[in-house]
Write an enzyme that holds these catalytic residues in place. Structure first.
Site, PDB file in Angstrom:
ATOM      1  N   HIS A  28       2.568   1.714   5.417  1.00 41.02           N
ATOM      2  CA  HIS A  28       2.665   0.268   5.200  1.00 41.02           C
ATOM      3  C   HIS A  28       4.071  -0.103   4.719  1.00 41.02           C
ATOM      4  O   HIS A  28       4.752   0.705   4.066  1.00 41.02           O
ATOM      5  CB  HIS A  28       1.685  -0.195   4.123  1.00 41.02           C
ATOM      6  CG  HIS A  28       0.249  -0.064   4.504  1.00 41.02           C
ATOM      7  ND1 HIS A  28      -0.537  -1.153   4.822  1.00 41.02           N
ATOM      8  CD2 HIS A  28      -0.560   1.030   4.598  1.00 41.02           C
ATOM      9  CE1 HIS A  28      -1.767  -0.731   5.100  1.00 41.02           C
ATOM     10  NE2 HIS A  28      -1.800   0.584   4.965  1.00 41.02           N
ATOM     11  N   TYR A  32      -7.655  -4.040  -2.533  1.00 38.21           N
ATOM     12  CA  TYR A  32      -7.595  -3.014  -1.494  1.00 38.21           C
ATOM     13  C   TYR A  32      -8.956  -2.998  -0.806  1.00 38.21           C
ATOM     14  O   TYR A  32      -9.902  -2.364  -1.267  1.00 38.21           O
ATOM     15  CB  TYR A  32      -7.263  -1.652  -2.110  1.00 38.21           C
ATOM     16  CG  TYR A  32      -7.246  -0.501  -1.130  1.00 38.21           C
ATOM     17  CD1 TYR A  32      -6.720  -0.655   0.148  1.00 38.21           C
ATOM     18  CD2 TYR A  32      -7.747   0.743  -1.489  1.00 38.21           C
ATOM     19  CE1 TYR A  32      -6.706   0.395   1.044  1.00 38.21           C
ATOM     20  CE2 TYR A  32      -7.738   1.806  -0.606  1.00 38.21           C
ATOM     21  CZ  TYR A  32      -7.210   1.633   0.662  1.00 38.21           C
ATOM     22  OH  TYR A  32      -7.200   2.684   1.554  1.00 38.21           O
ATOM     23  N   ASP A  56      -3.724  -5.004   0.489  1.00 38.16           N
ATOM     24  CA  ASP A  56      -4.072  -4.446   1.788  1.00 38.16           C
ATOM     25  C   ASP A  56      -5.502  -4.888   2.079  1.00 38.16           C
ATOM     26  O   ASP A  56      -6.455  -4.299   1.567  1.00 38.16           O
ATOM     27  CB  ASP A  56      -3.952  -2.919   1.747  1.00 38.16           C
ATOM     28  CG  ASP A  56      -4.364  -2.272   3.052  1.00 38.16           C
ATOM     29  OD1 ASP A  56      -4.671  -2.996   4.021  1.00 38.16           O
ATOM     30  OD2 ASP A  56      -4.390  -1.024   3.114  1.00 38.16           O
ATOM     31  N   ASN A  97       0.878  -1.170   0.000  1.00 37.70           N
ATOM     32  CA  ASN A  97       0.000   0.000   0.000  1.00 37.70           C
ATOM     33  C   ASN A  97       0.909   1.211   0.000  1.00 37.70           C
ATOM     34  O   ASN A  97       1.556   1.534   0.997  1.00 37.70           O
ATOM     35  CB  ASN A  97      -0.916  -0.005   1.232  1.00 37.70           C
ATOM     36  CG  ASN A  97      -1.811   1.226   1.286  1.00 37.70           C
ATOM     37  OD1 ASN A  97      -1.377   2.340   1.002  1.00 37.70           O
ATOM     38  ND2 ASN A  97      -3.062   1.049   1.681  1.00 37.70           N
TER      39      ASN A  97
END
Length: 262
Positions: A253, A107, A150, A9
């Site tokens: 991240h 995501y 993510d 991410n």
């Protein structure tokens, strides 16, 4: 064929293009999956990545938020994207490598701050998204596939800095973990990272709010690499590049890596 894949991410691919280039030049994964690109596809700085050998990209983008992309040294075919939960967000992209392996880049919605869909629509959207992922996997007959991204959930007790203190915090609540587990089971997905690193605290995200994120080490493992059961045993060498969280103007991240022999 052996290839290394990373998921990250990036929290704005345009703002952090130098960090993407640093990762590509220093670590050299064959495939890099990015989330939260926050950019229309035509604004992604593809020339910079191509100069480093990443001449293939597939992506879905939006201005200012969401967005997913797959950068690859290897030829990859865009095989579409799914609008899970009908949110109209750029949160999924799928590509197929020449060896027949399909890569799904996700995501998952963060879910807001309150773990109650009755008062927080974003939390409800997150649960609906995961339910749709479950149903898609159940109906899809998935095989020879890798799922990364993510996923905004730290499922295990040792995927967070304090299981007890985070039980009611979005990303580690029992209902989210159950929804993620259902999606995993439906697709015969296997957690590649934890297969390689089965024991101990492991994180891929540290909040910007901490004055010294490294010393405080109040992390969560929100970023995942999964593989379907038919190829999961081919995965190895998983790791989290924790050092990237300390780079200049970093994402919150860190990249997660795995290597596959297929």
């Amino acid at each position: 064929m052996t290839f290394t894949l990373a998921t990250w991410n990036i929290n704005s691919v345009r703002l952090r293009a130098p960090l993407v280039c640093k990762l590509l030049s220093e670590e050299g994964p064959d495939v890099l999956c990015l989330q939260e690109c926050k950019s229309p596809v035509d604004k992604i700085p593809t020339e910079e990545f191509a100069a480093l050998g990443y001449t293939h990209m597939i992506a879905r983008g939006q201005k200012g938020y969401n967005g997913v992309a797959i950068l690859s040294k290897l030829p990859i075919e865009d095989i579409g994207a799914h609008d899970f939960a009908g949110l109209g967000h750029a949160r999924h992209i799928a590509g197929r490598l020449e060896n027949g392996v399909t890569i799904h880049n996700f995501y998952v919605p963060a879910g807001g701050d309150v773990a109650d869909r009755a008062v927080n629509d974003k939390f409800g959207q997150k649960l609906d998204y995961l339910t749709d992922m479950r149903d898609w996997a159940k109906d899809g007959g998935l095989s020879k596939s890798i799922l990364v991204g993510d996923l905004n959930i730290a499922p295990r007790e040792d995927d967070v800095w304090s299981h007890k203190q985070l039980l009611k915090v979005v990303s580690h609540t029992p209902i989210e973990v159950a929804h993620l587990s259902d999606a995993m089971e439906a697709g015969d997905w296997h957690d590649v990272t934890r297969a390689d690193i089965p024991e101990g605290q492991l994180y891929s995200w540290w909040s910007y709010r901490a004055k010294d994120w490294d010393a405080a080490d109040k992390g969560r493992r929100l970023d995942h690499v999964w593989a379907t059961g038919d190829i999961a045993a081919s995965a190895h060498s998983s790791r989290v590049l924790r050092a990237a969280r300390g780079w200049q103007q970093p994402s919150d991240h860190a990249p997660v890596f795995a290597t596959f022999d297929l």
